[in-house]
Design an enzyme around this catalytic site. Structure first.
Site, PDB file in Angstrom:
ATOM      1  N   HIS A 208       0.808  -1.225   0.000  1.00  0.00           N
ATOM      2  CA  HIS A 208       0.000   0.000   0.000  1.00  0.00           C
ATOM      3  C   HIS A 208       0.836   1.268   0.000  1.00  0.00           C
ATOM      4  O   HIS A 208       0.296   2.365  -0.107  1.00  0.00           O
ATOM      5  CB  HIS A 208      -0.957   0.031   1.198  1.00  0.00           C
ATOM      6  CG  HIS A 208      -0.275   0.283   2.496  1.00  0.00           C
ATOM      7  ND1 HIS A 208       0.415  -0.684   3.167  1.00  0.00           N
ATOM      8  CD2 HIS A 208      -0.163   1.414   3.238  1.00  0.00           C
ATOM      9  CE1 HIS A 208       0.921  -0.181   4.275  1.00  0.00           C
ATOM     10  NE2 HIS A 208       0.595   1.099   4.349  1.00  0.00           N
TER      11      HIS A 208
HETATM   12  C1  UD1 Z   1      -2.373   5.150   6.024  1.00  0.00           C
HETATM   13  C2  UD1 Z   1      -1.088   5.629   6.687  1.00  0.00           C
HETATM   14  C3  UD1 Z   1      -0.008   4.561   6.579  1.00  0.00           C
HETATM   15  C4  UD1 Z   1      -0.506   3.234   7.095  1.00  0.00           C
HETATM   16  C5  UD1 Z   1      -1.784   2.864   6.340  1.00  0.00           C
HETATM   17  C6  UD1 Z   1      -2.357   1.544   6.778  1.00  0.00           C
HETATM   18  C7  UD1 Z   1      -0.690   8.061   6.566  1.00  0.00           C
HETATM   19  C8  UD1 Z   1       0.135   9.094   5.909  1.00  0.00           C
HETATM   20  N1  UD1 Z   1      -0.571   6.820   6.043  1.00  0.00           N
HETATM   21  O1  UD1 Z   1      -2.088   4.993   4.623  1.00  0.00           O
HETATM   22  O2  UD1 Z   1       1.112   4.960   7.367  1.00  0.00           O
HETATM   23  O3  UD1 Z   1       0.490   2.253   6.893  1.00  0.00           O
HETATM   24  O4  UD1 Z   1      -2.734   3.909   6.574  1.00  0.00           O
HETATM   25  O5  UD1 Z   1      -3.447   1.200   5.999  1.00  0.00           O
HETATM   26  O6  UD1 Z   1      -1.386   8.340   7.502  1.00  0.00           O
HETATM   27  N2  UD1 Z   1      -9.211   4.408   1.668  1.00  0.00           N
HETATM   28  C9  UD1 Z   1     -10.440   3.776   1.615  1.00  0.00           C
HETATM   29  N3  UD1 Z   1     -11.032   3.443   2.792  1.00  0.00           N
HETATM   30  C10 UD1 Z   1     -10.475   3.697   3.993  1.00  0.00           C
HETATM   31  C11 UD1 Z   1      -9.231   4.350   4.030  1.00  0.00           C
HETATM   32  C12 UD1 Z   1      -8.611   4.685   2.868  1.00  0.00           C
HETATM   33  O7  UD1 Z   1     -10.981   3.526   0.565  1.00  0.00           O
HETATM   34  O8  UD1 Z   1     -11.063   3.343   5.048  1.00  0.00           O
HETATM   35  C13 UD1 Z   1      -8.531   4.741   0.396  1.00  0.00           C
HETATM   36  C14 UD1 Z   1      -8.884   6.083  -0.163  1.00  0.00           C
HETATM   37  O9  UD1 Z   1      -8.860   6.005  -1.544  1.00  0.00           O
HETATM   38  C15 UD1 Z   1      -7.736   6.951   0.294  1.00  0.00           C
HETATM   39  C16 UD1 Z   1      -6.577   5.979   0.235  1.00  0.00           C
HETATM   40  O10 UD1 Z   1      -7.131   4.723   0.609  1.00  0.00           O
HETATM   41  O11 UD1 Z   1      -7.555   8.066  -0.496  1.00  0.00           O
HETATM   42  C17 UD1 Z   1      -5.443   6.315   1.151  1.00  0.00           C
HETATM   43  O12 UD1 Z   1      -5.899   6.427   2.509  1.00  0.00           O
HETATM   44  P1  UD1 Z   1      -5.022   7.267   3.576  1.00  0.00           P
HETATM   45  O13 UD1 Z   1      -5.645   7.190   4.907  1.00  0.00           O
HETATM   46  O14 UD1 Z   1      -4.722   8.616   3.033  1.00  0.00           O
HETATM   47  O15 UD1 Z   1      -3.626   6.527   3.577  1.00  0.00           O
HETATM   48  P2  UD1 Z   1      -3.262   4.979   3.551  1.00  0.00           P
HETATM   49  O16 UD1 Z   1      -2.634   4.688   2.239  1.00  0.00           O
HETATM   50  O17 UD1 Z   1      -4.380   4.117   4.012  1.00  0.00           O
END
Ligand code: UD1
Length: 367
Positions: A208
């Site tokens: 991820h």
């Molecule tokens: C976040 C953390 C990362 C951690 C990871 C675990 C930061 C900078 N990054 O990354 O350190 O290892 O979580 O998963 O805080 N999305 C969904 N549903 C959700 C959450 C996210 O669909 O419940 C999708 C969305 O498209 C979103 C993307 O995932 O834009 C990224 O989510 P985000 O919380 O920004 O960062 P992660 O890549 O999940």
């Protein structure tokens, strides 16, 4: 003690829940007035709610519901909401864990409001500022009043950055508390049965990191390596929503699906994922926490990154860094599969009682 101003425990994203659950339980047993706050950075059932259930955590007292956005907007939204929450509840301490945007945002707010902040999992450094988490770690540690480190390299990093000894507490790895707890319950999981994995050899794949899944070149190089490894190994790939979205946009999903032995599944809860790990033969990952969990389970871990903030998983564990280039992944995988991962003592204080050590220090520092 319960009439005192509350201590706020902050969770936001998937890797936070297993770090807060054991501490919440310990503080509860000491009668501490605490509130569990969920920023809502992760909101999907499979990325968030299921963890509360699996970890036996109460529902959060408040959810800020911020959701996904760019880094600046997500961090800013959490800050605005959390500042208002702190105004209303006048906490005496804020406890943050790990290195996600929620960790950074709530620390910034608490520091500006002169509220004492404690950081659990302090001192880890990848020395790679292209990782958003590294920025979060550096800022969170520099603003926190109490720094709980999981391993002694964390103490060294903090001292080298000029942090005073009195702030640093080596308490061990709290994630291992949750891991030991859930391992006892893995027999309740039906995941192996439902995927037809009972008695079979398989590896787990998780990806991820933006550096691996946001750019086509890097992602397709990893897919080529999986195509090679998947010829002779069964692979189970719980796909993070970010990875799924990018793979779909880049047209990589059909290629991944066609890998023989590849099973793409939804992100799993803590119980089912740990049950999968406990019976796996290896892990291919770019996660931080999995490097530690694989070490605790003595499971070869091939990490698709060129650095790690958790070097103890290499020096005292089962981890190997291979980067994200096809040839390096394939070579590293072969080397790891030929390695010797017989049971060895786990790193110091990865003993399942870190939360109790942290709770003692928190209670001591309370008004
Ligand atoms: C976040 C953390 C990362 C951690 C990871 C675990 C930061 C900078 N990054 O990354 O350190 O290892 O979580 O998963 O805080 N999305 C969904 N549903 C959700 C959450 C996210 O669909 O419940 C999708 C969305 O498209 C979103 C993307 O995932 O834009 C990224 O989510 P985000 O919380 O920004 O960062 P992660 O890549 O999940």
């Amino acid at each position: 003690m319960s009439n005192k101003r509350p201590i706020i425990l902050v969770v936001g994203a998937r890797p936070n829940y297993m770090k807060i659950a054991p501490l919440h339980k310990e503080l509860e047993s000491r009668g501490v007035n605490q509130m569990l706050l969920d920023t809502g950075q992760h909101y999907d059932e499979k990325m968030s709610k299921v963890f509360f259930r699996d970890l036996g955590m109460p529902r959060p007292d408040i959810c800020l519901g911020v959701g996904s956005d760019s880094h600046a907007r997500q961090t800013a939204k959490i800050m605005v909401e959390f500042e208002e929450f702190c105004r209303q509840h006048d906490p005496q301490m804020v406890v943050v864990v790990g290195d996600v945007n929620s960790t950074l945002a709530c620390t910034l707010v608490a520091a500006k409001m002169n509220v004492k902040t404690a950081h659990v999992e302090a001192g880890l450094r990848s020395r790679d500022r292209e990782m958003p988490e590294e920025i979060n770690r550096i800022v969170t540690d520099s603003l926190s009043d109490i720094l709980f480190t999981p391993s002694l390299d964390g103490d060294e990093n903090l001292k080298n950055e000029g942090v005073g000894d009195e702030k640093i507490h080596f308490v061990g790895n709290i994630m291992i508390d949750s891991l030991f707890d859930i391992l006892d319950k893995c027999h309740q999981s039906e995941i192996l049965e439902s995927l037809g994995l009972i008695g079979s050899d398989y590896g787990i794949v998780t990806l991820h990191r933006p550096s691996n899944v946001d750019e086509h070149l890097a992602f397709s190089s990893i897919v080529e390596a999986l195509e090679h490894i998947g010829k002779s190994n069964k692979l189970v790939f719980p796909m993070h929503p970010r990875t799924k979205k990018n793979a779909t946009e880049m047209g990589l999903i059909p290629r991944i699906e066609e890998i023989p032995g590849m099973e793409i599944i939804e992100p799993q809860g803590y119980l089912d994922f740990t049950a999968l790990m406990a019976s796996a033969k290896f892990v291919l990952t770019d996660s931080g926490g999995l490097q530690e969990e694989a070490t605790a389970l003595r499971l070869p871990c091939i990490t698709l990154r060129s650095n790690t903030e958790r070097p103890i998983t290499i020096s005292e564990g089962t981890n190997r860094l291979v980067g994200n280039q096809k040839a390096d992944i394939i070579r590293g995988f072969a080397d790891s599969m030929n390695g010797d991962y017989s049971p060895a003592p786990l790193p110091k204080y990865w003993d399942g009682v870190t939360a109790s050590r942290i709770a003692d220090i928190i209670v001591e520092g309370m008004e």
